[in-house]
Design a protein around this motif. Structure first.
Motif, PDB file in Angstrom:
ATOM      1  N   ALA A 148     -10.645   7.802  15.611  1.00  0.00           N
ATOM      2  CA  ALA A 148      -9.667   7.340  16.931  1.00  0.00           C
ATOM      3  C   ALA A 148      -9.613   5.880  16.926  1.00  0.00           C
ATOM      4  O   ALA A 148      -8.972   5.232  17.292  1.00  0.00           O
ATOM      5  CB  ALA A 148     -10.314   7.530  18.278  1.00  0.00           C
ATOM      6  N   HIS A 149     -10.787   4.893  16.375  1.00  0.00           N
ATOM      7  CA  HIS A 149     -10.685   3.669  16.354  1.00  0.00           C
ATOM      8  C   HIS A 149     -10.048   3.013  15.373  1.00  0.00           C
ATOM      9  O   HIS A 149     -10.073   1.714  14.925  1.00  0.00           O
ATOM     10  CB  HIS A 149     -12.343   3.183  16.622  1.00  0.00           C
ATOM     11  N   ALA A 150      -9.372   3.915  14.186  1.00  0.00           N
ATOM     12  CA  ALA A 150      -8.402   3.514  13.310  1.00  0.00           C
ATOM     13  C   ALA A 150      -7.051   3.747  13.423  1.00  0.00           C
ATOM     14  O   ALA A 150      -6.863   4.810  13.892  1.00  0.00           O
ATOM     15  CB  ALA A 150      -9.020   3.738  11.914  1.00  0.00           C
ATOM     16  N   GLN A 151      -6.287   2.861  13.217  1.00  0.00           N
ATOM     17  CA  GLN A 151      -4.628   3.066  13.494  1.00  0.00           C
ATOM     18  C   GLN A 151      -4.020   2.643  12.122  1.00  0.00           C
ATOM     19  O   GLN A 151      -4.360   1.488  11.578  1.00  0.00           O
ATOM     20  CB  GLN A 151      -4.183   2.476  14.681  1.00  0.00           C
ATOM     21  N   ALA A 152      -3.006   3.405  11.680  1.00  0.00           N
ATOM     22  CA  ALA A 152      -2.191   2.901  10.566  1.00  0.00           C
ATOM     23  C   ALA A 152      -0.773   2.696  11.079  1.00  0.00           C
ATOM     24  O   ALA A 152      -0.155   3.737  11.813  1.00  0.00           O
ATOM     25  CB  ALA A 152      -2.374   3.874   9.520  1.00  0.00           C
ATOM     26  N   TYR A 153      -0.081   1.488  10.860  1.00  0.00           N
ATOM     27  CA  TYR A 153       1.312   1.439  11.172  1.00  0.00           C
ATOM     28  C   TYR A 153       2.091   1.337   9.729  1.00  0.00           C
ATOM     29  O   TYR A 153       1.670   0.896   8.817  1.00  0.00           O
ATOM     30  CB  TYR A 153       1.604   0.166  12.005  1.00  0.00           C
ATOM     31  N   THR A 154       3.233   1.745   9.831  1.00  0.00           N
ATOM     32  CA  THR A 154       4.020   1.453   8.522  1.00  0.00           C
ATOM     33  C   THR A 154       4.992   0.094   8.889  1.00  0.00           C
ATOM     34  O   THR A 154       5.646  -0.002  10.029  1.00  0.00           O
ATOM     35  CB  THR A 154       5.108   2.762   8.320  1.00  0.00           C
ATOM     36  N   GLY A 155       4.927  -0.394   7.815  1.00  0.00           N
ATOM     37  CA  GLY A 155       5.906  -1.857   8.009  1.00  0.00           C
ATOM     38  C   GLY A 155       5.755  -2.771   6.780  1.00  0.00           C
ATOM     39  O   GLY A 155       4.793  -2.276   5.766  1.00  0.00           O
ATOM     40  N   ASP A 156       6.594  -3.500   6.764  1.00  0.00           N
ATOM     41  CA  ASP A 156       6.582  -4.545   5.584  1.00  0.00           C
ATOM     42  C   ASP A 156       5.942  -5.969   6.054  1.00  0.00           C
ATOM     43  O   ASP A 156       6.228  -6.367   6.940  1.00  0.00           O
ATOM     44  CB  ASP A 156       8.094  -4.904   5.278  1.00  0.00           C
ATOM     45  N   ILE A 157       4.725  -6.196   5.205  1.00  0.00           N
ATOM     46  CA  ILE A 157       4.113  -7.575   5.748  1.00  0.00           C
ATOM     47  C   ILE A 157       5.027  -8.638   5.388  1.00  0.00           C
ATOM     48  O   ILE A 157       4.678  -9.586   6.115  1.00  0.00           O
ATOM     49  CB  ILE A 157       2.970  -7.598   4.599  1.00  0.00           C
ATOM     50  N   LEU A 158       5.948  -8.825   4.624  1.00  0.00           N
ATOM     51  CA  LEU A 158       6.824  -9.824   4.223  1.00  0.00           C
ATOM     52  C   LEU A 158       7.946  -9.908   5.588  1.00  0.00           C
ATOM     53  O   LEU A 158       8.533 -10.889   5.617  1.00  0.00           O
ATOM     54  CB  LEU A 158       7.664  -9.789   3.029  1.00  0.00           C
TER      55      LEU A 158
ATOM     56  N   LEU B 133      -4.384  -5.009   5.406  1.00  0.00           N
ATOM     57  CA  LEU B 133      -2.928  -5.069   4.908  1.00  0.00           C
ATOM     58  C   LEU B 133      -2.677  -4.525   3.630  1.00  0.00           C
ATOM     59  O   LEU B 133      -3.335  -4.687   2.623  1.00  0.00           O
ATOM     60  CB  LEU B 133      -2.559  -6.527   4.739  1.00  0.00           C
ATOM     61  N   GLY B 134      -1.698  -3.423   3.529  1.00  0.00           N
ATOM     62  CA  GLY B 134      -1.573  -2.571   2.261  1.00  0.00           C
ATOM     63  C   GLY B 134      -2.604  -1.596   2.297  1.00  0.00           C
ATOM     64  O   GLY B 134      -3.190  -1.283   1.193  1.00  0.00           O
ATOM     65  N   SER B 135      -2.566  -0.854   3.465  1.00  0.00           N
ATOM     66  CA  SER B 135      -3.632   0.080   3.609  1.00  0.00           C
ATOM     67  C   SER B 135      -3.436   1.500   2.978  1.00  0.00           C
ATOM     68  O   SER B 135      -4.284   2.214   2.945  1.00  0.00           O
ATOM     69  CB  SER B 135      -3.853   0.185   5.215  1.00  0.00           C
ATOM     70  N   ALA B 136      -2.284   2.058   2.643  1.00  0.00           N
ATOM     71  CA  ALA B 136      -2.061   3.334   2.037  1.00  0.00           C
ATOM     72  C   ALA B 136      -2.719   3.333   0.639  1.00  0.00           C
ATOM     73  O   ALA B 136      -2.851   2.492  -0.110  1.00  0.00           O
ATOM     74  CB  ALA B 136      -0.777   3.728   1.924  1.00  0.00           C
ATOM     75  N   PRO B 137      -3.207   4.553   0.433  1.00  0.00           N
ATOM     76  CA  PRO B 137      -3.324   5.705   1.043  1.00  0.00           C
ATOM     77  C   PRO B 137      -4.335   5.836   2.222  1.00  0.00           C
ATOM     78  O   PRO B 137      -4.667   6.948   2.772  1.00  0.00           O
ATOM     79  CB  PRO B 137      -3.619   6.935  -0.008  1.00  0.00           C
ATOM     80  N   GLY B 138      -5.110   4.852   2.261  1.00  0.00           N
ATOM     81  CA  GLY B 138      -6.213   4.726   3.573  1.00  0.00           C
ATOM     82  C   GLY B 138      -7.551   4.843   3.003  1.00  0.00           C
ATOM     83  O   GLY B 138      -8.332   4.722   4.098  1.00  0.00           O
ATOM     84  N   SER B 139      -8.040   4.405   1.888  1.00  0.00           N
ATOM     85  CA  SER B 139      -9.515   4.368   1.578  1.00  0.00           C
ATOM     86  C   SER B 139     -10.286   3.489   2.142  1.00  0.00           C
ATOM     87  O   SER B 139     -11.167   3.368   2.676  1.00  0.00           O
ATOM     88  CB  SER B 139      -9.885   4.590   0.025  1.00  0.00           C
ATOM     89  N   TRP B 140      -9.662   2.016   2.022  1.00  0.00           N
ATOM     90  CA  TRP B 140     -10.260   1.000   2.730  1.00  0.00           C
ATOM     91  C   TRP B 140     -10.602   0.934   4.284  1.00  0.00           C
ATOM     92  O   TRP B 140     -11.339   0.573   4.893  1.00  0.00           O
ATOM     93  CB  TRP B 140      -9.533  -0.326   2.299  1.00  0.00           C
TER      94      TRP B 140
END
Ligand SMILES: C[S@@+](CC[C@H](N)C(=O)[O-])C[C@H]1O[C@@H](n2cnc3c(N)ncnc32)[C@H](O)[C@@H]1O
Length: 200
Positions: free
Chosen positions: A86-96, A51-58
Motif C-alpha cells: 500500500a505504501h508504493a504507487q506506480a504512475y504511467t507517464g513520460d519523464i520528459l 523513475l523508469g519503474s516498470a516492470p517494478g522490481s526496484w
C-alpha cells in the motif's frame, strides 16, 4: 555459439531465474541490491521516487527496505502490473514531459530519487548513449526539484561522449558522488550508475 556467449547467457539466465524465485519481475533488482549493500543509501521510513519503474522490481525492493512508514512512488511510460504494498504507487507517464496532474500526484520532499531509465536501444552506441544522457539529465533535473536538501540520487547512464558532462552536473548539485558498476550488469553493457550524495 561462441564459448564467451554461452558463459554470458548462463550468468544472465541464473539472475533471471533467481529474480523469478525471489518474486521480482526483473533481474535489474540485483543492481539496486548491490548498491544498497555497498552504500545503505535506502533507509527505513524514507520517501523515494523511482523513475523508469516498470516492470517494478526496484519499486518493490525499495518499498521492502523503507517499510510501510516510507513511501515509494514510481513513474514509467509502461504500467507496472505487479502487486505492490500500500505504501508504493506506480504512475504511467513520460519523464520528459510531465504534466501538472502527474506532478501533483507525485508530490515532493523526497529523500532519494532513483533512475534506472533506459531508452529503446538502436544498436548504434552513440545514439543510445545520447538518448540515455537525455533521460539522465531529465532525472537529475527532477531530483533537483523534488529532493529535500541533503537528499540522495542514483542514476543509470550509458557511458558515451556526454558522460563527463553529466558527472560535472551531478558534482554541482551534490556534495559527493560515486560511480558504481554492478557485478549483475551485463558485461557488454555500457551502463554505469552515478550516485549523488547530499543535495546542496
Ligand atoms: C531497465 S527498465 C527499468 C527496470 C526497473 N528498474 C525494474 O527494476 O523493474 C527501464 C525503463 O525505463 C523506462 N523509460 C524509458 N524512457 C522513459 C521516459 N521518457 N519516461 C518514463 N520511463 C521511461 C522504460 O519504459 C523502461 O521500463
Amino acid at each position: 555459439m561462441k564459448p564467451q556467449n554461452k558463459k554470458k547467457n548462463t550468468w544472465d539466465d541464473h539472475l533471471t531465474r533467481k529474480a523469478r524465485k525471489d518474486n521480482y519481475p526483473a533481474r535489474s533488482v540485483y543492481k539496486l541490491e548491490e548498491i544498497q549493500k555497498k552504500t545503505k543509501i535506502i533507509k527505513k521510513g524514507q520517501n523515494i521516487l523511482d523513475l523508469g519503474s516498470a516492470p517494478g522490481s526496484w519499486l518493490l525492493y525499495a518499498s521492502e527496505v523503507t517499510g510501510n512508514k516510507g513511501r515509494v512512488v514510481g513513474i514509467d511510460l509502461k504500467p507496472v502490473t505487479i502487486k505492490l504494498p500500500a505504501h508504493a504507487q506506480a504512475y504511467t507517464g513520460d519523464i520528459l514531459s510531465m504534466d501538472t496532474e502527474l506532478l501533483e500526484k507525485i508530490g515532493k520532499d523526497y529523500n532519494l530519487v532513483i533512475s534506472d531509465m533506459a531508452p529503446d536501444t538502436t544498436g548504434n552506441k552513440n545514439v543510445d548513449a545520447a538518448r540515455s544522457y537525455n533521460l539522465s539529465e531529465a532525472a537529475l533535473n527532477i531530483a533537483g526539484d523534488l529532493l529535500l536538501p541533503g537528499g540522495n540520487f542514483i542514476c543509470k547512464i550509458f557511458q558515451g561522449s556526454d558522460f563527463e558532462q553529466f558527472l560535472l552536473m551531478v558534482k554541482t548539485q551534490f556534495s559527493k558522488y560515486k560511480i558504481f558498476k554492478p557485478q549483475s550488469s551485463r558485461k557488454a553493457s555500457k551502463e554505469i550508475f552515478i550516485i549523488g550524495l547530499g543535495k546542496k
